[in-house]
Design an enzyme around this catalytic site. Sequence first.
Site, PDB file in Angstrom:
ATOM      1  CE  LYS A  94      -3.847   2.130   2.456  1.00  0.00           C
ATOM      2  NZ  LYS A  94      -4.080   2.569   3.830  1.00  0.00           N
TER       3      LYS A  94
ATOM      4  CG  HIS B  30      -4.193   1.514  12.145  1.00  0.00           C
ATOM      5  ND1 HIS B  30      -3.724   2.763  11.834  1.00  0.00           N
ATOM      6  CD2 HIS B  30      -3.383   0.631  11.498  1.00  0.00           C
ATOM      7  CE1 HIS B  30      -2.687   2.651  11.007  1.00  0.00           C
ATOM      8  NE2 HIS B  30      -2.453   1.360  10.797  1.00  0.00           N
TER       9      HIS B  30
ATOM     10  CG  ASP C 159      -0.304  -2.218  10.587  1.00  0.00           C
ATOM     11  OD1 ASP C 159      -1.135  -1.287  10.571  1.00  0.00           O
ATOM     12  OD2 ASP C 159       0.881  -2.080  10.225  1.00  0.00           O
TER      13      ASP C 159
ATOM     14  CG  HIS D  98       0.799   2.270  13.751  1.00  0.00           C
ATOM     15  ND1 HIS D  98       0.541   0.958  14.078  1.00  0.00           N
ATOM     16  CD2 HIS D  98       0.621   2.351  12.407  1.00  0.00           C
ATOM     17  CE1 HIS D  98       0.242   0.284  12.985  1.00  0.00           C
ATOM     18  NE2 HIS D  98       0.275   1.097  11.960  1.00  0.00           N
TER      19      HIS D  98
HETATM   20  O1  LIG Z   1       2.219   6.219   6.699  1.00  0.00           O
HETATM   21  C1  LIG Z   1       2.584   5.709   7.748  1.00  0.00           C
HETATM   22  O2  LIG Z   1       3.638   6.021   8.295  1.00  0.00           O
HETATM   23  C2  LIG Z   1       1.738   4.675   8.425  1.00  0.00           C
HETATM   24  C3  LIG Z   1       0.800   3.947   7.506  1.00  0.00           C
HETATM   25  C4  LIG Z   1       0.086   2.835   8.211  1.00  0.00           C
HETATM   26  O3  LIG Z   1       0.081   2.739   9.411  1.00  0.00           O
HETATM   27  C5  LIG Z   1      -0.628   1.819   7.428  1.00  0.00           C
HETATM   28  O4  LIG Z   1      -0.713   1.953   6.183  1.00  0.00           O
HETATM   29  O5  LIG Z   1      -1.098   0.836   8.052  1.00  0.00           O
HETATM   30 FE   LIG Z   2      -0.531   0.732  10.044  1.00  0.00          FE
END
Ligand SMILES: O=C(O)CCC(=O)C(=O)O
Ligand SMILES: [Fe+2]
Length: 359
Positions: free
Chosen positions: A211, A230, A232, A286
């Site tokens: 992503k 959230h 992951d 995070h």
């Molecule tokens: O962009 C970020 O540093 C975190 C992105 C994130 O936590 C995610 O895509 O699950």
């Molecule tokens: Fe994340």
Amino acid sequence: MAPARVESLAMSGLAAIPAEYVRPLEERPTECVLKVKRVEDEGPQIPVVDVAGWDSADEEIKKEIRRQVAKASREWGVMQLLNHGISETLIERLQAAGKAFFDLPVEEKEKYANDHAAGKIAGYGSKLANNASGQLEWEDYYFHLLWPEQRRDMTTWPKHPQEYIEVTDAYGREIRKLVTKILGTLSSDLGVEEERMERVLGGENLEMQLKINYYPRCPQPELALGVEAHTDISALTFLLHNMVPGLQLFYEGKWVTAKCIPSALIVHIGDQVEILSNGKFTSGLHRGLVNKEKVRISWAVFCDPPKDALIGPMKEVVDEKNPPLFPAKTFKEHTDHKLFKKAQAQAEAQAAKKVEEST
Ligand SMILES: O=C(O)CCC(=O)C(=O)O
Ligand SMILES: [Fe+2]
């Protein structure tokens, strides 16, 4: 109706962000991450682990690296890896390719638009409001399957720039090797066979999804979030970014901003490893902040078990003193359950807000 792209909103020069992007008070960032803080203000920092000697012939060096990786996974659920073996050139090429795609005009990117309603998950997208509150995040993204090789649909990968496929594929192969190393280290730390966790997570069928998160400049960064708080859902997540700060980890009751360290690879422990380890390793909470001056881009590779893999605490880490903290569920059940819980919590928050407004 196609969702509004955050990039288009940002380019329209609006001074105030639309209400759907305004976070409730308790979620708003309390400071701008671009401001330089005094060193003495700094509290605990995300652990940085130099893994240069991961394959060293010296057992003591290897043991020390493994100890540090396991410690960070237990205490923080996130770490910044240095000397992880992925070349700077490959990282630069990967980032240049992702940026070149996002540098295309929005109309060009729309040709790759995903369509959740039609079951087309891969492609260019923005968050869709999944509940009545309509709460949105200040980001657009590109999402596609990276692994296993035989399941990839190359028509869902960007065709521009030309080298996107080659460099993204090469990066995926490097990450796949690191997955084995990290899961091996964590398995050993739990006292189970080194291959154990990787096997439970699907072995050759373990999936990786890429992503690319694109966070446009935001006129009111103090009101918005790029990604809301959230953990992951993955087993592990690997993250690179374009050296613009924004990622924050929740640690001991405070949001800690990840330092931008050139060439470092950020590794998150996800929910599946937390569950397998019965909570010994932590899936860290995070979020991502945005800012007024700079576009932020991050590359997240999520390593997931196959949808039908049954994931629960491994029997070796459970006993009378350590009863299972999580019920076993298939990965699909975990994902559905989490999305459902989130939608429910947001709907409740929205209902509470309405009551408040009417009294
Ligand atoms: O962009 C970020 O540093 C975190 C992105 C994130 O936590 C995610 O895509 O699950
Ligand atoms: Fe994340």
